[in-house]
Scaffold this motif. Structure first.
Motif, PDB file in Angstrom:
ATOM      1  N   UNK A   1       0.842  -1.198   0.000  1.00 28.36           N
ATOM      2  CA  UNK A   1       0.000   0.000   0.000  1.00 28.36           C
ATOM      3  C   UNK A   1       0.874   1.244   0.000  1.00 28.36           C
ATOM      4  N   UNK A   2       0.782   2.028  -1.049  1.00 22.21           N
ATOM      5  CA  UNK A   2       1.518   3.280  -1.135  1.00 22.21           C
ATOM      6  C   UNK A   2       0.732   4.379  -0.459  1.00 22.21           C
ATOM      7  N   UNK A   3       1.401   5.153   0.398  1.00 20.98           N
ATOM      8  CA  UNK A   3       0.696   6.195   1.158  1.00 20.98           C
ATOM      9  C   UNK A   3       0.441   7.419   0.287  1.00 20.98           C
ATOM     10  N   UNK A   4      -0.763   7.938   0.369  1.00 22.35           N
ATOM     11  CA  UNK A   4      -1.083   9.243  -0.200  1.00 22.35           C
ATOM     12  C   UNK A   4      -2.298   9.790   0.526  1.00 22.35           C
ATOM     13  N   UNK A   5      -2.476  11.093   0.433  1.00 25.32           N
ATOM     14  CA  UNK A   5      -3.560  11.751   1.166  1.00 25.32           C
ATOM     15  C   UNK A   5      -4.786  12.030   0.292  1.00 25.32           C
ATOM     16  N   UNK A   6      -4.882  11.366  -0.847  1.00 21.62           N
ATOM     17  CA  UNK A   6      -6.072  11.541  -1.668  1.00 21.62           C
ATOM     18  C   UNK A   6      -7.292  11.001  -0.932  1.00 21.62           C
ATOM     19  N   UNK A   7      -8.463  11.489  -1.292  1.00 17.69           N
ATOM     20  CA  UNK A   7      -9.697  11.025  -0.669  1.00 17.69           C
ATOM     21  C   UNK A   7      -9.952   9.570  -1.059  1.00 17.69           C
ATOM     22  N   UNK A   8     -10.188   8.751  -0.050  1.00 16.07           N
ATOM     23  CA  UNK A   8     -10.500   7.338  -0.271  1.00 16.07           C
ATOM     24  C   UNK A   8     -11.858   7.032   0.362  1.00 16.07           C
ATOM     25  N   UNK A   9     -12.709   6.353  -0.389  1.00 12.47           N
ATOM     26  CA  UNK A   9     -14.030   5.969   0.099  1.00 12.47           C
ATOM     27  C   UNK A   9     -13.981   4.489   0.482  1.00 12.47           C
ATOM     28  N   UNK A  10     -14.369   4.205   1.726  1.00 18.02           N
ATOM     29  CA  UNK A  10     -14.298   2.844   2.265  1.00 18.02           C
ATOM     30  C   UNK A  10     -15.696   2.405   2.699  1.00 18.02           C
ATOM     31  N   UNK A  11     -16.473   1.809   1.800  1.00 17.86           N
ATOM     32  CA  UNK A  11     -17.815   1.363   2.180  1.00 17.86           C
ATOM     33  C   UNK A  11     -17.776   0.326   3.305  1.00 17.86           C
ATOM     34  N   UNK A  12     -18.634   0.505   4.276  1.00 12.61           N
ATOM     35  CA  UNK A  12     -18.757  -0.448   5.373  1.00 12.61           C
ATOM     36  C   UNK A  12     -19.769  -1.520   5.002  1.00 12.61           C
ATOM     37  N   UNK A  13     -19.331  -2.768   5.005  1.00 10.77           N
ATOM     38  CA  UNK A  13     -20.241  -3.843   4.616  1.00 10.77           C
ATOM     39  C   UNK A  13     -21.307  -4.121   5.670  1.00 10.77           C
ATOM     40  N   UNK A  14     -21.214  -3.424   6.797  1.00 15.25           N
ATOM     41  CA  UNK A  14     -22.274  -3.548   7.797  1.00 15.25           C
ATOM     42  C   UNK A  14     -23.618  -3.132   7.204  1.00 15.25           C
ATOM     43  N   UNK A  15     -23.579  -2.285   6.168  1.00 19.37           N
ATOM     44  CA  UNK A  15     -24.809  -1.819   5.531  1.00 19.37           C
ATOM     45  C   UNK A  15     -25.166  -2.624   4.286  1.00 19.37           C
ATOM     46  N   UNK A  16     -24.370  -3.652   3.985  1.00 19.57           N
ATOM     47  CA  UNK A  16     -24.607  -4.453   2.779  1.00 19.57           C
ATOM     48  C   UNK A  16     -25.609  -5.571   3.062  1.00 19.57           C
TER      49      UNK A  16
END
Length: 232
Positions: A1-16
């Protein structure tokens, strides 16, 4: 995993859809999710029970990118290796989950995972000053952990801002978990967050059979967050 500060969206599967988790992971990634967030709850540290290492192991083949595992359990140390073996890329534990947080973070890294540390809404950031060299991610809970679909706690924005100043140039992600949608995303992004966990705001309106709304929702959250950064 390369570090960067771009916006990342992490969907929570708790809502799946619980009956189709593997397909749901593939669907949200196909629609533009950056990470997949797995909320592990034990019915003790938080008032809900969700998934264990076996579920993470079952999901791993369905996730091409980053599996972001959030352990809302106590005690936690005894389970770190099991979640690492199950395929977690990031393991986030809670500052409040045990008395020896430094040992816990060391154990996560020793298991080959990135180490995250989560803070409940009532927890300040003072203790982090002695831990910043041992973390790769700090997760600011913007709801009380345990259930999805809760309302965003506005007071946590000041915590995110203070945390961002404390981190400085260190390669540490600031993740926000709870009540994130296209309305609150600009607030947390402006405050300094770069990883946005969103559950119902991503999965609403869609399904495995029709995942197009997932992409629409992800793009809306991302655009709102990135727009706030541009404005500042």
């Amino acid at each position: 995993m390369t570090f960067d500060r771009s916006i990342k969206i992490a969907p929570s599967i708790l809502a799946a859809d619980f009956a189709a988790f593997g397909a749901e992971c593939e669907a949200v990634e196909g629609q533009g999710a950056d990470w997949v967030h797995v909320d592990v709850m034990d019915g003790h540290f938080v008032p809900n029970i969700t998934f264990g290492p076996q579920m993470c192991r079952a999901l791993r083949p369905h996730i091409r990118g980053t599996m972001d595992v959030h352990l809302m359990i106590a005690p936690v140390d005894a389970y770190i290796d099991a979640f690492a073996t199950a395929g977690a890329d990031i393991i986030t534990t809670h500052l409040e989950a045990g008395p020896h947080v430094h040992r816990t973070l060391q154990a996560v890294r020793a298991a080959g995972c990135k180490a995250g540390l989560a803070l409940n809404p009532g927890t300040g950031i003072d203790a982090l000053g002695h831990l910043l060299d041992d973390v790769d991610l700090v997760c600011v809970m913007t709801v009380n952990p345990g259930f999805g679909g809760q309302r965003f706690i506005q007071s946590q924005l000041a915590k995110i801002q203070a945390l961002r100043a404390m981190i400085g140039d260190r390669p540490i992600h600031i993740e926000v978990d709870g009540g994130v949608d296209a309305v609150t995303a600009p607030l947390v992004a402006r405050a300094g967050a770069d990883v946005l966990v969103a559950g119902s705001a991503v999965f609403k309106g869609g399904s495995v059979a029709d995942p197009t709304p997932y992409g629409t929702n992800i793009r809306a959250i991302r655009a709102a967050a990135e727009g706030a950064r541009t404005a500042t």
